[in-house]
Write an enzyme that holds these catalytic residues in place. Structure first.
Site, PDB file in Angstrom:
ATOM      1  N   ASP A   1       0.868  -1.132  -0.062  1.00  0.00           N
ATOM      2  CA  ASP A   1       0.052   0.224   0.082  1.00  0.00           C
ATOM      3  C   ASP A   1       0.861   1.267  -0.046  1.00  0.00           C
ATOM      4  OD1 ASP A   1      -3.047   1.104   0.498  1.00  0.00           O
ATOM      5  OD2 ASP A   1      -1.406   2.263   1.668  1.00  0.00           O
TER       6      ASP A   1
ATOM      7  N   VAL B   1       9.587  -0.888   9.507  1.00  0.00           N
ATOM      8  CA  VAL B   1      11.117  -1.032   8.732  1.00  0.00           C
ATOM      9  C   VAL B   1      11.941  -2.151   9.216  1.00  0.00           C
ATOM     10  CG1 VAL B   1      11.111   1.327   7.808  1.00  0.00           C
ATOM     11  CG2 VAL B   1      12.143   0.830  10.182  1.00  0.00           C
TER      12      VAL B   1
ATOM     13  N   TYR C   1       3.174   9.710  -0.553  1.00  0.00           N
ATOM     14  CA  TYR C   1       4.110   9.026   0.652  1.00  0.00           C
ATOM     15  C   TYR C   1       5.773   9.362  -0.308  1.00  0.00           C
ATOM     16  CZ  TYR C   1       0.511   6.485   2.404  1.00  0.00           C
ATOM     17  OH  TYR C   1      -0.847   6.245   3.133  1.00  0.00           O
TER      18      TYR C   1
ATOM     19  N   ASN D   1       4.368  -9.484  12.366  1.00  0.00           N
ATOM     20  CA  ASN D   1       3.241  -8.845  11.833  1.00  0.00           C
ATOM     21  C   ASN D   1       2.477  -9.763  10.608  1.00  0.00           C
ATOM     22  OD1 ASN D   1       3.461  -6.680  13.553  1.00  0.00           O
ATOM     23  ND2 ASN D   1       4.465  -5.390  11.946  1.00  0.00           N
TER      24      ASN D   1
ATOM     25  N   HIS E   1      -7.217   9.840  -2.049  1.00  0.00           N
ATOM     26  CA  HIS E   1      -6.762   9.725  -0.862  1.00  0.00           C
ATOM     27  C   HIS E   1      -7.681  10.258   0.320  1.00  0.00           C
ATOM     28  CE1 HIS E   1      -2.348   9.289   0.959  1.00  0.00           C
ATOM     29  NE2 HIS E   1      -3.276   8.883   1.837  1.00  0.00           N
TER      30      HIS E   1
ATOM     31  N   LYS F   1      -2.517   5.974  -4.573  1.00  0.00           N
ATOM     32  CA  LYS F   1      -3.657   7.075  -4.356  1.00  0.00           C
ATOM     33  C   LYS F   1      -3.430   8.332  -5.136  1.00  0.00           C
ATOM     34  CE  LYS F   1      -3.807   4.865   0.289  1.00  0.00           C
ATOM     35  NZ  LYS F   1      -2.311   4.699   0.784  1.00  0.00           N
TER      36      LYS F   1
END
Ligand code: NAP
Length: 282
Positions: A46, A235, A51, A243, A109, A76
């Protein structure tokens, strides 16, 4: 076979329920973070023009040696590009820097209801063009409130495939989620662990201890069991791996409920309120 379930969208396309978010990853770290995530098993990234790291997302996919078709990529439309011709140019640029002739999912967005004379519908019509010409396999929105979605329903023929909104235990965003459920709009939960702010919650820590998992795993599993799509950012390869390990345990009903009651409503937001947000990057 990946353990990550695929969610069917209202246009028949499928999206991996768990992905990897790259907000606030500096461009120079993004390609290696994306490559690490893909090596761990993530197949959904994503990103967003805002970004500043779309190019490096494309690079990371190629560095991982994967075919473009193996990875679901979302980007986005940035806030300064809502006028139709600007949106067309911005989308061309997204594809150019990704070095891809399509994205799997393209989103508006933010609705920016106080800008552009409150017109996000003509922007949506341009995303419909991208879907028609196949360059966006699916189209959707982000940070849309029910009133904004109602307007799209009245003034366009396409129901957004997803609505990507803030959701985590302190801000469960139930009204928006319920609207999505009723109208076939899949909910994507951004900041799923509230950028870390929910991880030292005493209730979440207690549940984590009792199931032998970390707080982050418990919160991400709560999202998965609620049916939302998530893409935590990290990171750290160790955290990316943790996760990703969400599919070999389950939370019982009482643990799910104990997390759901942590909802603080509006004060629980970590990000801006979409009805007011009007930031346009330079
Ligand atoms: N549409 C929108 O308006 C919008 C807004 C915000 C976010 N998003 C999307 O949602 C994605 C995720 O949201 P987010 O990045 O805001 O926040 P998040 O995923 O809830 O949290 C990320 C933060 O938590 C830390 N973290 C990650 N895993 C951890 C773990 N297992 N244990 C402890 N800390 C951990 C990360 O630090 P380290 O990196 O140091 O591990 C980072 O500081 C974004 O990357 C973006 O793709 C969309």
């Amino acid at each position: 076979m990946s353990a990550v379930p695929a969610i069917e969208l209202n246009d028949g396309n499928h999206i991996p329920q768990l992905g990897f978010g790259v907000f606030q990853i500096e461009p120079e770290r993004t390609a290696s973070a994306v490559k690490d995530a893909l090596e761990i098993g993530y197949r959904h990234i994503d990103t967003a023009e805002m970004y500043g790291n779309e190019k490096e997302v494309g690079q990371g996919v190629r560095d991982a040696g994967l075919d473009r078709g193996d990875v679901f990529i979302t980007s986005k439309l940035n806030n300064g590009f809502h006028k139709p011709d600007d949106a067309r140019r911005a989308f061309d640029n997204t594809l150019r820097v990704l070095e891809s002739d399509y994205v799997d999912l393209f989103l508006i967005h933010w609705p920016l209801p106080t800008l552009y004379g409150g017109d996000f519908v003509s922007t949506w019509h341009v995303l419909e063009e991208f879907a028609r010409d196949g360059r966006a396999r699916s189209i959707g929105v982000s940070n849309f409130q029910p009133a904004h979605l109602d307007r799209l329903a009245k003034e366009s023929g396409t129901v957004p495939a997803v609505n990507q909104v803030e959701v985590h235990p302190y801000f469960a965003n139930e009204t928006v989620r319920a609207y999505g459920l009723e109208h076939g709009v899949a909910t994507e939960a951004w900041s799923p662990i509230a950028q870390g702010k929910v991880l030292d919650d005493a209730i979440i820590e207690r549940i984590a201890d009792s199931v032998g998992r970390t707080s982050a795993q418990v919160v991400l599993r709560w999202h998965i069991q609620r049916g939302d799509i998530v893409f935590p950012k990290s990171v750290s390869p160790d955290r990316m791996r943790a996760n990703f390990e969400l599919f070999d345990f389950e939370l019982g009903g009482s643990d799910m409920d104990a997390i759901s009651v942590l909802d603080r409503g509006e004060p629980g937001r970590t990000g801006p309120n979409p009805d007011e947000f009007d930031y346009v990057p330079d």
